[in-house]
Design a protein around this motif. Structure first.
Motif, PDB file in Angstrom:
ATOM      1  N   GLU A   1      36.443 -21.431   5.687  1.00 18.41           N
ATOM      2  CA  GLU A   1      35.398 -21.957   4.803  1.00 18.41           C
ATOM      3  C   GLU A   1      35.887 -21.921   3.353  1.00 18.41           C
TER       4      GLU A   1
ATOM      5  N   HIS B   1      28.983 -20.290   3.301  1.00 15.62           N
ATOM      6  CA  HIS B   1      29.330 -19.958   4.687  1.00 15.62           C
ATOM      7  C   HIS B   1      30.381 -18.853   4.709  1.00 15.62           C
TER       8      HIS B   1
ATOM      9  N   GLU C   1      25.685 -28.050   8.315  1.00 17.65           N
ATOM     10  CA  GLU C   1      26.806 -28.897   8.698  1.00 17.65           C
ATOM     11  C   GLU C   1      26.372 -30.328   9.001  1.00 17.65           C
TER      12      GLU C   1
ATOM     13  N   GLU D   1      29.957 -24.490   1.673  1.00 14.97           N
ATOM     14  CA  GLU D   1      31.106 -23.932   2.392  1.00 14.97           C
ATOM     15  C   GLU D   1      31.425 -22.532   1.870  1.00 14.97           C
TER      16      GLU D   1
ATOM     17  N   ILE E   1      24.402 -21.756   9.817  1.00 13.85           N
ATOM     18  CA  ILE E   1      25.414 -22.640   9.247  1.00 13.85           C
ATOM     19  C   ILE E   1      25.302 -24.063   9.815  1.00 13.85           C
TER      20      ILE E   1
HETATM   21 FE   LIG Z   1      31.122 -24.636   6.669  1.00 13.58          FE
END
Ligand SMILES: [Fe+2]
Ligand SMILES: [Fe+2]
Lengths: 314, 252
Positions: free
Chosen positions: A45, A78, A158, A75, A154
């Protein structure tokens, strides 16, 4: 209870689809595999912020700039979330980062390719995040509670990542000749790396069997890859992109898109560190980590000075 | 100068401040001293781009040349940008960036607060929204200044040097001309001299808490609102406008 009984009981819980939680007993191998996999996921990530960050300053509209910044921020988020999920297994973030920088922990090889034009930002969102969704939806069902919950959370973001990427590609395909060429060029360069993201064939995957038994993985690499291909080929055709695979064909019996052989030499060479950007990604990470050392020290010293003051005033 | 032209110019200054500072902050993406700060800086950058976009959209409704917000943001030359000089300065180290952030955000907060009393409803609305964000920007940067000033001797030196270096660009934020005079007389904008007094006070308070020395007013470099920039702006634009210039008319 002896080791064997503990192990049997553990396996029974896994087989009954119970989630394993941080305080539960777990075999060393289970813990180690999860630390390896989850920290690798967290690092991916974070390292993934580099190729996308490469276009933030050159995004072609205010809207595109905002979307890309928000996406990269997700990201990073994450990454943070996965680092703390991994910390539940008894390793801290500093140690994980050390492992990464010393080359003892990996990150997804797909980020070792360069982003060369704006369409690469579309291709990453659409293909790389698209592949990640397939994988992460599977991981949301994994046996380790904190990892499974992290994946659920997550996965929600996405979907947006994939859509914004596909939108970039779609817009460019209805644009000028130069834009269409850029989009196809990005497609040509990112298609195979996206397929490689699912890892080697099941027969050659070092960790697959054990991971399946422990339900760290619940579906095979090949099955996930096929699911991704089936979804994505039609999306490509829909906006007029050609999939760079002369052997691609639809199989009416299996209802699958069958595809040509993957270049595993390229895959392993990048895993071993010889991709076009391996060195760049790592030296970037190390450089800015080191340049930030004085900031982290100052923050720490400030906290310490504060506690000292408080103790004195009591 | 008529009110409408003055309003366009005034809004352009405000929007350009947000755009250029947002662009500078975005340079930190993947380069932060710690992941949390990487995210904080791009988050602030995102706020600033959002503010810039709303203001450019407003400008585009004020003009009759059919330019979109993006056209205004990306297709002007150096002399047509009218941001204050401070926001275009290179990032330097993290202390330098935080010092810039703090000095600008403290100005922006007071400016937006004053605009809550503006006769222009749109400007008032934009300021209301921006104010919520800018309060966080001040908190974020001032906390770092306080940490640095009370952290290690290295952090203190770094942030003091940054302040000393940046100070000469702060007067530029408070420059006034016929644009301001027109808008003050019509109750749309307010006297920057008053804002300067408040700014001076609130900045001093934080610097005291950070045990930092407020630099003395010596050399002062000005010109941003008139489009007289530092050499840095041209490079920012070169990068920022690359795709728009290379593919004129393309939609993305
Ligand atoms: Fe991600
Ligand atoms: Fe993503």
């Amino acid at each position: 209870m002896n080791e064997e009984q503990k192990l049997n009981q553990f396996q029974a819980r896994i087989d009954a689809d119970e989630k394993i939680e941080p305080r539960d007993w777990m075999p060393d191998g289970y813990r180690k595999t999860l630390i390896r996999q989850m920290s690798q996921h967290a690092h991916s990530e974070v390292i993934g912020m580099q190729p996308e960050g490469n276009w933030v300053l050159r995004a072609p509209s205010l809207r595109a700039k905002k979307i890309l910044l928000a996406k990269i921020q997700d990201e990073g988020g994450h990454g943070l979330y996965l680092y703390s999920a991994t910390e539940t297994l008894g390793i801290d973030r500093t140690e994980m980062i050390e492992q990464l920088q010393q080359g003892n922990a990996k990150y997804s090889s797909v980020f070792n390719y360069p982003t060369l034009n704006w369409a690469d930002i579309g291709a990453i969102g659409w293909l790389v995040d698209g592949a990640a969704i397939v994988n992460q939806t599977m991981l949301a069902k994994c046996s380790y509670g904190p990892y499974s919950r992290a994946m659920l959370r997550i996965c929600k973001e996405e979907g947006f990542h994939q859509r914004q990427g596909y939108e970039i590609m779609g817009k460019m395909m209805t644009g000028t000749q130069a834009q269409r060429e850029m989009a196809q060029d990005a497609m040509n360069r990112w298609w195979w790396p996206a397929l490689m993201m699912f890892g080697p064939h099941d027969s050659e995957s070092a960790h697959s069997q054990e991971s399946m038994k422990w339900k760290i993985k619940v579906e095979s690499n090949d099955k996930l890859r096929q699911r991704f291909v089936n979804r994505t080929v039609e999306q490509a055709h829909h906006i007029g992109l050609t999939v760079p695979d002369p052997l691609l064909s639809y199989n009416k019996e299996t209802l699958n898109w069958s595809f040509g052989p993957i270049n595993w030499d390229e895959f392993w060479s990048i895993v071993k560190g010889n991709g076009p950007c391996n060195e760049q990604r790592m030296s970037h990470h190390i450089k800015y980590h080191n340049e930030g050392a004085w900031v982290r020290e100052a923050a720490l010293a400030f906290e310490e000075n504060l506690t000292k003051k408080q103790t004195v005033s009591i | 100068m008529n009110t409408k032209d003055a309003l366009i110019k005034y809004c352009t200054r405000l929007a350009d401040n947000n755009l250029i500072l947002g662009q500078r902050l975005a340079e930190w993406c993947s380069r932060g001293p710690i992941l949390e700060e990487d995210l904080a800086m791009t988050n602030i950058s995102l706020d600033l781009f959002g503010e810039a976009e709303s203001i450019y959209e407003y400008i585009s409704t004020l003009t009759d040349n059919h330019l979109s917000a993006d056209d205004i943001a990306f297709l002007r030359s150096e002399r047509e940008y009218s941001n204050t000089l401070l926001v275009e300065l290179p990032n330097g180290d993290f202390a330098y960036t935080m010092a810039k952030q703090f000095l600008y955000a403290s100005f922006a907060k007071l400016l937006y607060t004053s605009l809550l009393n503006s006769n222009d409803e749109t400007l008032k609305g934009l300021s209301e929204k921006a104010l919520k964000e800018v309060k966080y920007h001040i908190r974020h940067s001032s906390e770092w200044l306080i940490r640095f000033g009370n952290g290690t001797s290295e952090s203190k030196t770094r942030v003091q040097n940054a302040l000393n270096d940046i100070w000469k660009y702060t007067d530029d934020m408070f420059e006034m001309d016929e644009v301001d005079n027109e808008l003050i007389s019509t109750g749309i904008a307010f006297d920057l001299k008053d804002i300067y007094t408040q700014w001076n006070f609130s900045v001093s308070e934080i610097l005291k808490e950070a045990k930092l020395t407020k630099p003395s007013n010596g050399l002062s470099i000005k010109g941003g609102y008139k489009g007289i920039h530092t050499e840095h702006l041209g490079h920012i634009l070169t990068e920022m406008q690359y795709l728009q210039r290379a593919h004129p008319g393309a939609k993305w």
